[in-house]
Design an enzyme around this catalytic site. Structure first.
Site, PDB file in Angstrom:
ATOM      1  N   GLN A 227       3.236 -13.853   5.355  1.00 29.03           N
ATOM      2  CA  GLN A 227       3.045 -12.783   6.330  1.00 29.03           C
ATOM      3  C   GLN A 227       1.589 -12.637   6.749  1.00 29.03           C
ATOM      4  OE1 GLN A 227       5.258  -9.184   5.860  1.00 29.03           O
ATOM      5  NE2 GLN A 227       6.772 -10.148   4.550  1.00 29.03           N
ATOM      6  N   ASP A 418       9.108  -9.497  -5.794  1.00 29.90           N
ATOM      7  CA  ASP A 418       8.545 -10.695  -5.167  1.00 29.90           C
ATOM      8  C   ASP A 418       7.496 -11.362  -6.054  1.00 29.90           C
ATOM      9  OD1 ASP A 418       8.051 -12.496  -3.081  1.00 29.90           O
ATOM     10  OD2 ASP A 418       6.479 -11.258  -2.223  1.00 29.90           O
TER      11      ASP A 418
END
Ligand code: ATP
Ligand code: MN
Length: 538
Positions: A227, A418
């Site tokens: 990202q 994550d």
């Protein structure tokens, strides 16, 4: 019928008119009630700003309700709960999302004494006030067990001794401090083998102040990762890693998003740094919030590649999207509001090595998820997974396995699923701490406690004593974790950093971890356990 037949047409008409009127009145009452119901639900949703997937949110609320009301886990406790949900499911069981959906009072239950009240409670259980209050469970049994020393195979006393064999980065790399060195450089050189900064190190505040106050000189996109992240440059070679704000604080993880497609949250990065510090780990770089002017502090200072992705939106706001594999396109652009943009700023990790030798070693996390929507990882199907990990270096000796337990506690508290890799500083070899990096996907689901994040602790039945002491302190006071976080975060420029339900979740999850350790103590009496001979003293 006979009576009806003898009636005149007028009378029949009058009766049927009357009946119709009664029916209509009844319908009207039912309709008004339904309207109220909808309105109430609408109000509740507005109150908690649940924007997506109300049905799953309702589930979550029930779950929260059960935990907050002190629902006890029955029949085997947390591990049982974990096994039931993960280990006994086959690979073909459909959705990969490991979810601890509410199942009555079993959901994420904690014995007694969970704090209640506040906005989330109001949403979760409007009837809570009618319940009998449960007495506060102080986990006196755990305190006793710690003192007795009979369970050193579960609760391991190995808080790193900071006075011995704890060289600084400066000593390792033979660097001397320049007279005009920046606060960040001083901070980096003071990093030691056992922690990023000392408990009372005033440089942390100085580094944070610089990131908030110093003028920005250059902005570029950071390569790597999935990202958008920006490298922010200040004077004197000071750098920060910026994650821009995408959503308001109360936006929850989208119900159909996997952990690996969830958006990153800038405020999660800030909150995670504070939590890591409060837990006494000191393995996360300092992170602060700052509001920028998107025109003067990003656009006008952006490097060529980033500049190419800027555009003006239909509402005339300046936007950009960068280049990355997730959410870097026009429909996921980051826009000024109207010209302001909030972000998290993480102090840059050191890069002292002159050549392109990598400074940090990248490790695959043994409890890594599959990162595939239909596959499970081995730890999700193998009940003896931990005993295998215990045999493999660097987990077979030293501090690393305990550090992973700390990381699991840390991630469970924030709800971060994550954790695919972790990094360590190469100069220190294996006997050093794992860095706590990348927390953008934490703090996404305040009404859901993701038990699978605790899998390392549940499967290994292991925790560092100093961590357990902290958790007991949060649970028993004087101040609950939520309060410590609230106070710590109040100093950040973009305070309030966390939506209130996330703070309440921290207290609830603290209780769940304590309950897990209690269960695990019961399952592992002294002398009967595997791994009791493992060398974990460091
Ligand atoms: N404070 C920091 N200073 C310098 N580099 C950093 C810092 N934090 C993280 N990094 C590096 O940048 C990489 C990407 O950062 P991060 O993991 O936060 O981004 P991400 O987009 O979430 O990555 P991924 O998609 O791989 O999870 C990290 O693996 C790390 O090596
Ligand atoms: Mn990430």
């Amino acid at each position: 019928m006979a009576v009806l037949r003898t009636m005149k047409l007028k009378e029949r008409l009058a009766i049927s008119l009357g009946a119709t009127l009664v029916l209509l009145t009844l319908l009207l009452i039912v309709d008004v009630q339904m309207d109220f119901g909808v309105a109430n639900r609408h109000l509740l949703q507005q109150h908690s700003k649940l924007r997506f997937g109300s049905s799953s949110n309702n589930n979550n609320n029930n779950e929260y309700d059960a935990a907050a009301s002190g629902g006890r886990v029955v029949g085997g406790g947390m591990l049982h709960e974990f096994k039931r949900k993960f280990l006994q499911k086959s690979n073909s069981s459909g959705s990969k999302e490991a979810s601890t959906q509410a199942t009555g009072s079993q959901s994420g239950g904690v014995a007694g004494g969970m704090p209640s009240g506040g906005a989330a409670d109001a949403v979760a259980s409007p009837t809570l006030s009618t319940r009998k209050p449960t007495p506060h469970d102080r986990y006196a049994d755990l305190q006793k067990v710690m003192i007795s020393g009979d369970y050193t195979h579960v609760i391991v006393d190995s808080s790193p001794d900071l006075t011995q064999d704890n060289p600084t980065m400066a000593a390792m790399l033979h660097k001397t401090l320049r007279a005009n060195a920046s606060n960040l450089e001083r901070f980096q050189l003071r990093i030691t083998k056992k922690e990023l900064y000392g408990e009372h190190d005033t440089l942390v505040d100085a580094v944070i102040r610089d990131m908030i106050k110093l003028p920005i000189q250059h902005v570029a996109q950071k390569e790597g990762g999935t990202q958008l992240k920006l490298i922010i440059e200040y004077p004197h070679d000071i750098k920060a890693l910026m994650k821009p704000m995408r959503f308001p604080r109360d936006q929850q993880t989208l119900p159909n998003h996997f952990y690996f497609t969830d958006y990153e949250r800038h405020n999660a990065e800030i909150a995670a740094f504070h939590l890591d510090r409060i837990l006494g780990f000191r393995r996360a770089m300092p992170v602060a919030g700052r509001t920028l002017n998107i025109t003067t502090e990003i656009y006008q200072l952006a490097d060529e590649n980033l500049l190419k992705t800027f555009f003006v939106s239909p509402s005339l706001n300046l936007c950009f999207h960068g280049k990355c594999s997730y959410y870097c396109d026009t429909s996921h652009a980051i826009c000024g509001n109207p010209d302001l943009l909030e972000g998290s700023f993480a102090a840059f990790l050191p890069s002292f090595e002159s050549s392109n030798r990598k400074e940090r070693k990248l490790w695959r996390h043994p409890w890594r998820r599959s990162y595939h929507k239909r596959k499970k990882a081995q730890w999700e199907t193998d009940a003896n997974y931990c005993s295998m990990v215990r045999d493999i270096p660097p987990y077979d000796e030293g501090r690393r396995l305990l550090d992973l337990m700390d990381m699991s506690v840390f991630d469970f508290l924030t709800g971060n699923m994550d954790r695919h890799h972790y990094e360590t500083f190469k100069v220190y070899g294996n006997e050093t701490f794992p860095l706590h990096l990348d927390h953008g996907r934490g703090f996404g689901r305040p009404f859901h406690d993701e038990l699978s994040i605790l899998a390392p602790v549940l499967q290994c039945c292991l925790i560092r004593k100093s961590t357990l002491v902290k958790l007991l302190e949060f649970h028993n006071g004087p101040k609950p974790l939520s309060q410590l976080m609230r106070e710590s975060l109040s100093y950040d420029p973009i305070s309030p950093v966390l939506w209130e339900p996330h703070l309440e979740a921290l207290d609830r999850r603290t209780g769940i971890i304590l309950q897990s350790i209690r269960d695990c103590i019961k399952r592992n009496p002294p002398g009967e356990t595997e791994g009791s001979d493992a060398d974990l003293s460091s």
